[in-house]
Enzyme design. Sequence first.
Site, PDB file in Angstrom:
ATOM      1  N   ARG A   1      -6.683  -4.642  -2.220  1.00 28.70           N
ATOM      2  CA  ARG A   1      -6.524  -5.081  -1.059  1.00 28.70           C
ATOM      3  C   ARG A   1      -7.921  -6.060  -0.566  1.00 28.70           C
ATOM      4  O   ARG A   1      -7.781  -6.008   0.227  1.00 28.70           O
ATOM      5  CB  ARG A   1      -5.169  -4.859  -0.215  1.00 28.70           C
ATOM      6  CG  ARG A   1      -4.172  -4.587  -0.562  1.00 28.70           C
ATOM      7  CD  ARG A   1      -3.246  -4.016   1.019  1.00 28.70           C
ATOM      8  NE  ARG A   1      -3.818  -3.493   1.525  1.00 28.70           N
ATOM      9  CZ  ARG A   1      -2.962  -2.217   2.402  1.00 28.70           C
ATOM     10  NH1 ARG A   1      -1.633  -3.179   2.905  1.00 28.70           N
ATOM     11  NH2 ARG A   1      -3.522  -1.545   3.024  1.00 28.70           N
ATOM     12  N   ASP A   2      -8.804  -5.675  -1.404  1.00 27.55           N
ATOM     13  CA  ASP A   2     -10.292  -6.013  -0.830  1.00 27.55           C
ATOM     14  C   ASP A   2     -11.377  -6.358  -2.327  1.00 27.55           C
ATOM     15  O   ASP A   2     -12.868  -5.472  -2.330  1.00 27.55           O
ATOM     16  CB  ASP A   2     -10.823  -4.901  -0.450  1.00 27.55           C
ATOM     17  CG  ASP A   2     -12.190  -5.470   0.642  1.00 27.55           C
ATOM     18  OD1 ASP A   2     -12.440  -6.098   0.823  1.00 27.55           O
ATOM     19  OD2 ASP A   2     -13.180  -4.777   0.655  1.00 27.55           O
ATOM     20  N   ILE A   3     -10.928  -6.639  -2.888  1.00 23.68           N
ATOM     21  CA  ILE A   3     -11.422  -7.498  -3.998  1.00 23.68           C
ATOM     22  C   ILE A   3     -12.466  -8.413  -3.515  1.00 23.68           C
ATOM     23  O   ILE A   3     -12.160  -9.565  -3.523  1.00 23.68           O
ATOM     24  CB  ILE A   3     -10.988  -7.861  -5.574  1.00 23.68           C
ATOM     25  CG1 ILE A   3      -9.866  -6.785  -5.844  1.00 23.68           C
ATOM     26  CG2 ILE A   3     -11.760  -8.462  -6.671  1.00 23.68           C
ATOM     27  CD1 ILE A   3      -9.208  -6.861  -7.145  1.00 23.68           C
TER      28      ILE A   3
END
Length: 122
Positions: free
Chosen positions: A88-90
């Site tokens: 969820r935060d690449i």
Amino acid sequence: MDSLVLEHLRGHPNILQLVEGEQSLKIPVTGPNNLSWQISMAYFSTELAAGNLRHYIYSLPNPLDSLLLFREACKGVQRIHAQRVVHRDIKPDNCLLFPGRILKLSDFGTAKNCSEPPLLRG
């Protein structure tokens, strides 16, 4: 959440490795009127990277190197999805580079373990 996910993903290639589990540090603070209290800060230890992908992406001399690093990032995503974890935060800042052009995903602070049943809300 980050250290729990890293513990779950321990030993997987292309994933930042946890060196030591969660620890706590207590810092004494003195405020106005000599009021004092302690701030507790949690931390954990991981491998030490040489840098992140954002710092290297534009300085790579060969465009093919960018594709090879992207492939390594995709391998990491594939591995965490196989473990039912969603990052969820690449972004380039969360793709760490190690000597030998090894790329590992990091910063699982917003990750979600999808193997756990969802909470039911009434």
